[in-house]
Design a protein around this motif. Structure first.
Motif, short mmCIF file in Angstrom:
data_model
loop_
_atom_site.label_atom_id
_atom_site.label_comp_id
_atom_site.label_asym_id
_atom_site.label_seq_id
_atom_site.Cartn_x
_atom_site.Cartn_y
_atom_site.Cartn_z
N ASP A 142 36.80 5.24 -30.32
CA ASP A 142 37.98 5.04 -29.47
C ASP A 142 38.08 3.63 -28.91
O ASP A 142 39.04 3.29 -28.21
N ALA A 143 37.11 2.79 -29.23
CA ALA A 143 36.98 1.51 -28.53
C ALA A 143 38.16 0.58 -28.75
O ALA A 143 38.62 -0.09 -27.82
N LEU A 144 38.68 0.50 -29.97
CA LEU A 144 39.75 -0.46 -30.24
C LEU A 144 41.05 -0.10 -29.50
O LEU A 144 41.91 -0.97 -29.33
N GLU A 145 41.18 1.14 -29.06
CA GLU A 145 42.35 1.51 -28.27
C GLU A 145 42.37 0.80 -26.92
O GLU A 145 43.40 0.76 -26.24
N HIS A 146 41.25 0.22 -26.53
CA HIS A 146 41.14 -0.49 -25.26
C HIS A 146 41.33 -1.99 -25.41
O HIS A 146 41.21 -2.73 -24.44
N VAL A 147 41.64 -2.44 -26.62
CA VAL A 147 41.83 -3.85 -26.92
C VAL A 147 43.32 -4.19 -26.92
O VAL A 147 44.11 -3.53 -27.58
N ALA A 148 43.69 -5.23 -26.15
CA ALA A 148 45.07 -5.71 -26.17
C ALA A 148 45.31 -6.62 -27.36
O ALA A 148 46.37 -6.56 -28.00
N GLY A 149 44.33 -7.47 -27.66
CA GLY A 149 44.51 -8.40 -28.77
C GLY A 149 43.32 -9.32 -28.92
O GLY A 149 42.25 -9.10 -28.35
N TYR A 150 43.54 -10.38 -29.69
CA TYR A 150 42.46 -11.28 -30.08
C TYR A 150 42.90 -12.74 -29.91
O TYR A 150 44.10 -13.05 -29.94
N CYS A 151 41.92 -13.63 -29.78
CA CYS A 151 42.22 -15.05 -29.65
C CYS A 151 41.05 -15.87 -30.18
O CYS A 151 39.95 -15.36 -30.40
N VAL A 152 41.29 -17.15 -30.37
CA VAL A 152 40.24 -18.10 -30.74
C VAL A 152 39.52 -18.55 -29.47
O VAL A 152 40.14 -18.81 -28.44
N VAL A 153 38.19 -18.63 -29.55
CA VAL A 153 37.37 -19.16 -28.46
C VAL A 153 36.44 -20.23 -29.03
O VAL A 153 35.86 -20.05 -30.09
N ASN A 154 36.32 -21.35 -28.31
CA ASN A 154 35.26 -22.31 -28.59
C ASN A 154 34.21 -22.11 -27.50
O ASN A 154 34.40 -22.52 -26.36
N ASP A 155 33.11 -21.44 -27.85
CA ASP A 155 32.06 -21.15 -26.87
C ASP A 155 31.11 -22.34 -26.80
O ASP A 155 29.99 -22.30 -27.32
N LEU A 156 31.58 -23.40 -26.16
CA LEU A 156 30.76 -24.61 -26.06
C LEU A 156 29.48 -24.33 -25.30
O LEU A 156 29.44 -23.49 -24.39
N SER A 157 28.43 -25.05 -25.67
CA SER A 157 27.09 -24.80 -25.14
C SER A 157 26.38 -26.12 -24.89
O SER A 157 26.55 -27.08 -25.65
N GLU A 158 25.55 -26.15 -23.85
CA GLU A 158 24.63 -27.26 -23.66
C GLU A 158 23.24 -26.68 -23.92
O GLU A 158 22.69 -25.94 -23.11
N ARG A 159 22.68 -26.98 -25.10
CA ARG A 159 21.47 -26.29 -25.55
C ARG A 159 20.25 -26.62 -24.68
O ARG A 159 19.37 -25.78 -24.51
N HIS A 160 20.19 -27.84 -24.16
CA HIS A 160 19.08 -28.18 -23.27
C HIS A 160 19.13 -27.32 -22.01
O HIS A 160 18.12 -26.74 -21.60
N PHE A 161 20.31 -27.20 -21.42
CA PHE A 161 20.46 -26.35 -20.24
C PHE A 161 20.18 -24.88 -20.60
O PHE A 161 19.59 -24.15 -19.82
N GLN A 162 20.63 -24.48 -21.79
CA GLN A 162 20.57 -23.07 -22.19
C GLN A 162 19.14 -22.60 -22.47
O GLN A 162 18.77 -21.49 -22.07
N THR A 163 18.37 -23.42 -23.16
CA THR A 163 17.08 -22.94 -23.68
C THR A 163 15.85 -23.65 -23.12
O THR A 163 14.74 -23.17 -23.32
#
Length: 283
Positions: A142-163
């Protein structure tokens, strides 16, 4: 439908693309693209409108983030088998979840600013899932019934901060400008199969990422269901679902990091393209 927000930062108007790709003003129909507008009832109000009579908007105006007032920006890590392999990570047995600050959100073509003290800024093209109906303990079927739609995301990351700075990944993901979304929110009825979308990212014309949502470890329906067992999902929440291989940290023999002056272009099949100039921090 392809929904978007057009105008200066903080003064965006809700809009819809007509059949010719012209943005039409929806501000007489809905207050914004977010929250209640993304529910089945809200989207039905938009569908009932004759788009052809809506005012045209200036096509040269800035495109803002495609969703306003995002409540939660939920990220999924290492969700592509080929990306996990390039980082040397094991395939997760359950989705890896973390949050991205909503203050990172910008429009699809706004400048990306490398944060102060950054050492390893990186890119990630991703499929974004926008929630349209409250989800709590939903089953995968039933999960997709809760989705309005989709979009492009650029999930930018700072790897030094992250890891390398201890703690959780969120601090490597949440710098201002590290969350471009859009250009459009494409409603679920226009995406036949979210698990069969090509996706790509280029820096200065060189294509680093060229993948497909087919290689996701956990698909969209599974993710919506899974996350709903740990927190309720509300209309306007965004789930960004992971990235295919080709991120800067995975380049051999040496990683490639973003630097001021770079230009990123990225897109997901059917969901439009983004373009960002990379700028240096100005303190």
């Amino acid at each position: 439908m392809k929904l978007l927000r057009v105008g200066a930062k903080g003064a965006e108007k809700p809009a819809i693309l007509d059949a010719e790709g012209v943005a039409r003003d929806l501000s007489g129909v809905v207050t914004d693209i977010g929250g209640e507008t993304l529910t089945p009832e809200g989207l039905a109000r938009i569908r009932a409108v004759d788009i052809g009579v809506l005012p045209k908007l200036d096509g040269n105006q800035r495109i803002g983030p495609c969703v306003a007032n995002v409540g939660k920006f939920i990220c999924v890590g290492l969700n592509y088998a080929d990306h996990a392999a390039e980082t040397g990570a094991a395939i997760p047995s359950e989705p890896i979840l973390f949050m991205k600050a909503t203050s990172a959100i910008i429009g699809p073509n706004d400048d990306v600013v490398i944060p102060k003290n950054s050492i390893k800024p990186d890119w990630e093209v991703e499929l974004g899932v926008v929630i349209g109906r409250q989800a709590r303990y939903v089953e995968e079927k039933d999960a997709l019934e809760h989705v309005a739609g989709y979009c492009v995301v650029n999930d930018l990351s700072e790897r030094h901060f992250q890891t390398e700075r201890g703690g959780q990944w969120v601090k490597g993901k949440s710098a201002d400008t590290f969350g471009p979304i859009g250009p459009w929110l494409v409603t679920r009825d226009e995406v036949a199969d979210p698990q069969n979308l090509g996706m790509w990212l280029e820096v200065d014309g060189h294509r680093y990422q060229d993948g497909s949502t087919r290689t996701m470890i956990f698909g969209v329906a599974h993710l919506v269901s899974y996350i709903s067992h740990f927190m309720s999902l509300q209309p306007g929440d965004i789930i960004t679902t992971g990235t295919p291989p080709g991120v800067g940290m995975g380049i051999k023999p040496e990683p490639v990091w973003l630097k001021a002056g770079n230009v990123m272009r990225l897109g997901v099949e059917g969901l439009g393209e983004q373009r960002q100039n990379v700028k240096a921090w100005q303190g």
